[in-house]
Design an enzyme around this catalytic site. Sequence first.
Site, PDB file in Angstrom:
ATOM      1  N   ASN A 119      -6.051  -6.910  10.837  1.00 44.37           N
ATOM      2  CA  ASN A 119      -4.761  -6.565  10.247  1.00 44.37           C
ATOM      3  C   ASN A 119      -3.751  -7.561  10.806  1.00 44.37           C
ATOM      4  O   ASN A 119      -3.271  -7.410  11.928  1.00 44.37           O
ATOM      5  CB  ASN A 119      -4.411  -5.126  10.643  1.00 44.37           C
ATOM      6  CG  ASN A 119      -3.112  -4.661  10.018  1.00 44.37           C
ATOM      7  OD1 ASN A 119      -2.385  -5.453   9.418  1.00 44.37           O
ATOM      8  ND2 ASN A 119      -2.820  -3.380  10.162  1.00 44.37           N
TER       9      ASN A 119
ATOM     10  N   ARG B 118      -6.981  -6.388   5.965  1.00 44.49           N
ATOM     11  CA  ARG B 118      -5.959  -5.586   5.302  1.00 44.49           C
ATOM     12  C   ARG B 118      -4.996  -6.549   4.595  1.00 44.49           C
ATOM     13  O   ARG B 118      -4.464  -7.469   5.221  1.00 44.49           O
ATOM     14  CB  ARG B 118      -5.187  -4.771   6.324  1.00 44.49           C
ATOM     15  CG  ARG B 118      -4.030  -4.044   5.690  1.00 44.49           C
ATOM     16  CD  ARG B 118      -3.205  -3.312   6.715  1.00 44.49           C
ATOM     17  NE  ARG B 118      -2.170  -2.559   6.050  1.00 44.49           N
ATOM     18  CZ  ARG B 118      -0.910  -2.494   6.480  1.00 44.49           C
ATOM     19  NH1 ARG B 118      -0.531  -3.132   7.559  1.00 44.49           N
ATOM     20  NH2 ARG B 118      -0.031  -1.785   5.825  1.00 44.49           N
TER      21      ARG B 118
ATOM     22  N   HIS C  84       0.431   2.015   1.650  1.00 44.29           N
ATOM     23  CA  HIS C  84      -0.358   2.969   2.455  1.00 44.29           C
ATOM     24  C   HIS C  84      -1.571   3.472   1.676  1.00 44.29           C
ATOM     25  O   HIS C  84      -2.118   4.540   1.984  1.00 44.29           O
ATOM     26  CB  HIS C  84       0.453   4.223   2.855  1.00 44.29           C
ATOM     27  CG  HIS C  84       1.540   3.985   3.845  1.00 44.29           C
ATOM     28  ND1 HIS C  84       2.706   4.717   3.833  1.00 44.29           N
ATOM     29  CD2 HIS C  84       1.653   3.117   4.881  1.00 44.29           C
ATOM     30  CE1 HIS C  84       3.490   4.312   4.816  1.00 44.29           C
ATOM     31  NE2 HIS C  84       2.873   3.339   5.474  1.00 44.29           N
TER      32      HIS C  84
ATOM     33  N   ARG D 138      13.772   2.953   7.630  1.00 46.51           N
ATOM     34  CA  ARG D 138      14.094   2.681   6.220  1.00 46.51           C
ATOM     35  C   ARG D 138      14.768   3.886   5.585  1.00 46.51           C
ATOM     36  O   ARG D 138      14.388   5.028   5.853  1.00 46.51           O
ATOM     37  CB  ARG D 138      12.834   2.341   5.424  1.00 46.51           C
ATOM     38  CG  ARG D 138      12.122   1.089   5.874  1.00 46.51           C
ATOM     39  CD  ARG D 138      11.005   0.709   4.902  1.00 46.51           C
ATOM     40  NE  ARG D 138      10.079  -0.210   5.544  1.00 46.51           N
ATOM     41  CZ  ARG D 138       8.787   0.043   5.736  1.00 46.51           C
ATOM     42  NH1 ARG D 138       8.253   1.170   5.307  1.00 46.51           N
ATOM     43  NH2 ARG D 138       8.025  -0.835   6.338  1.00 46.51           N
TER      44      ARG D 138
ATOM     45  N   GLU E 192      -7.187   4.127   8.838  1.00 42.39           N
ATOM     46  CA  GLU E 192      -7.174   3.019   7.882  1.00 42.39           C
ATOM     47  C   GLU E 192      -8.232   1.973   8.215  1.00 42.39           C
ATOM     48  O   GLU E 192      -8.849   1.392   7.321  1.00 42.39           O
ATOM     49  CB  GLU E 192      -5.779   2.394   7.826  1.00 42.39           C
ATOM     50  CG  GLU E 192      -4.785   3.358   7.173  1.00 42.39           C
ATOM     51  CD  GLU E 192      -3.336   2.968   7.380  1.00 42.39           C
ATOM     52  OE1 GLU E 192      -2.819   2.217   6.553  1.00 42.39           O
ATOM     53  OE2 GLU E 192      -2.731   3.407   8.377  1.00 42.39           O
TER      54      GLU E 192
END
Length: 408
Positions: free
Chosen positions: A10, A94, A183, A244, A390
Site C-alpha cells: 500500500n 492497493r 474503501h 474531512r 483490507e
Amino acid sequence: MTATRVLVLNSGSSSVKYQLLDMRDSSRLAVGLVERIGEETSGLKHTPLANGGASREQTGPIADHEAALKAVAAELARDGLGLDSPELAAIGHRVVHGGRHFTEPTVIDDTVVAEIERLIPVAPLHNPANLTGIRTARVLRPDLPQVAVFDTAFHTTMPESAARYAIDVRTADEHRIRRYGFHGTSHAYVSRATAHLLGKDPSEVNVIVLHLGNGASASAVRAGRCVDTSMGLTPLEGLVMGTRSGDTDPAVIFHLARVGGMSIDEIDTLLNKKSGLIGLCGDNDMREIRRRIDQGGEDAEQARLAFDIYIHRLRKYIGAYYAVLGRVDAVVFTAGVGENAAPVREAAVAGLEGLGLAVDADRNAVRSGEPRLVSPEGARVAVAVVPTDEELEIATQTYALVESGKSE
Ligand code: AMP
C-alpha cells in the site's frame, strides 16, 4: 514448491505499508511500514510475525520508493522471506482509483499502468503514489505476477441513478465527474463477512456497511453488490470524518472564494484536512472526543457538538440506505471507530426500533477482535461489528486471480 505467499503493498505519497501473507491459512508472516520517505528521518518498522520475532526499527534517510522497497526486501530476506523466494506467488497493490474501467482486480502490464496513469486527474494525490510502488516492484521482480486491487472496484456495480450527479451530462462526462466511491475493498470484505456471520450466502442478504475510521464511508449492498455509497468523485463526500467535512452545500466553496477571499487550494485544504471532527472540536480521534465528553465541563461542549453532528450525519445515511435497499438484514460497523466506539454504535441506532434497529447494551460493550452481533436476541435487523481486513482482502483477490490464471 507451490508458491502460496502474497506480498501486499500500500504505497502512499511518503509511506509504504506492507504485509506478507501465506494464503494456505491466510496467516501473516510479516508486517511493516516505511514512513517519511524522502526526508532525513525516514523510519522503517518491520515485524516478522512468522518466527514470533520482535519488531526491528531503523531511522535514517530513505530517498525514494525504490530505496524504501529495497529496504523492505532486505528486511524480509533477513527472515528468509525475501522477494526472490520461490514461495512468493504475487504482489498485490492497493490502487485507490480505478475509474469506471477497472471493475475487478487486474494483473498489471504496461497497458494497465498507462490506464492507472490516465486516472491521475481524478485521483491526483493517490494514484501517482500507488504507481510509484507498482513501478518499483516491477523493476525488483519483473517476472512475478503483480495485481492491482482497486478501492473503487466494488462500487462499479452502482446503478447510474446513484453514480451520477445531477449536473450537465456533457460536462460531467467530459471531465469524468461521477460518484466512484472508495474503501471498496473494506466494504466488499465486511459485507461478505457479515453474511457469513448470519450464516447466509452474500447473495441472500442486504447490508448497510458503515466504515468509520479516520476516513469514513457508508454503503448499501444488495445481494453482495454495491448499490450506493457515500463517497463520490473523491473521498470528501458523505459522512463526517476525522478531518474531512463530508457533505456540504457546494455553494460553500463559491462563498469562501468570493466572500472569504480564499484560493481553491486553501479551500481544498480546509475541507479535506481542517474540517470534520478536527475542525469542529480540535480533535479527530474519537477516543479523545469521548474522553472530553465523559469528563464534562467546558471542554466537553465542543466535543459534544462534534459528536452530535457526526452521529446526525450517520443516522441520515442509515435511513437513506434503508430506503435504497427496502429490506435490510444487517447494519454493520467497521474500522477504528466502528469496531471500538460502543457509544457511536449506540447513538447511531438509538430510537430506531421502528426500523427493527437496536443494540443490546451488554453485547455492545464487549471488546473483541472477532465478528459479532450487538443487536438483541431475535432482532429483525442484525446490528453487527465486523473488523475490516483490507490487506487480507487484497491478498485473497490477488491470489485468486493468479491461481485462476494458471488453470486457464
Ligand atoms: P482507522 O482509520 O480505521 O485506522 O481508524 C482510526 C480512528 O479510529 C482513530 O482516529 C480513532 O478515532 C478511532 N479509534 C481507534 N480506537 C478507538 C477506540 N478504542 N475508541 C474510539 N475510537 C477509536
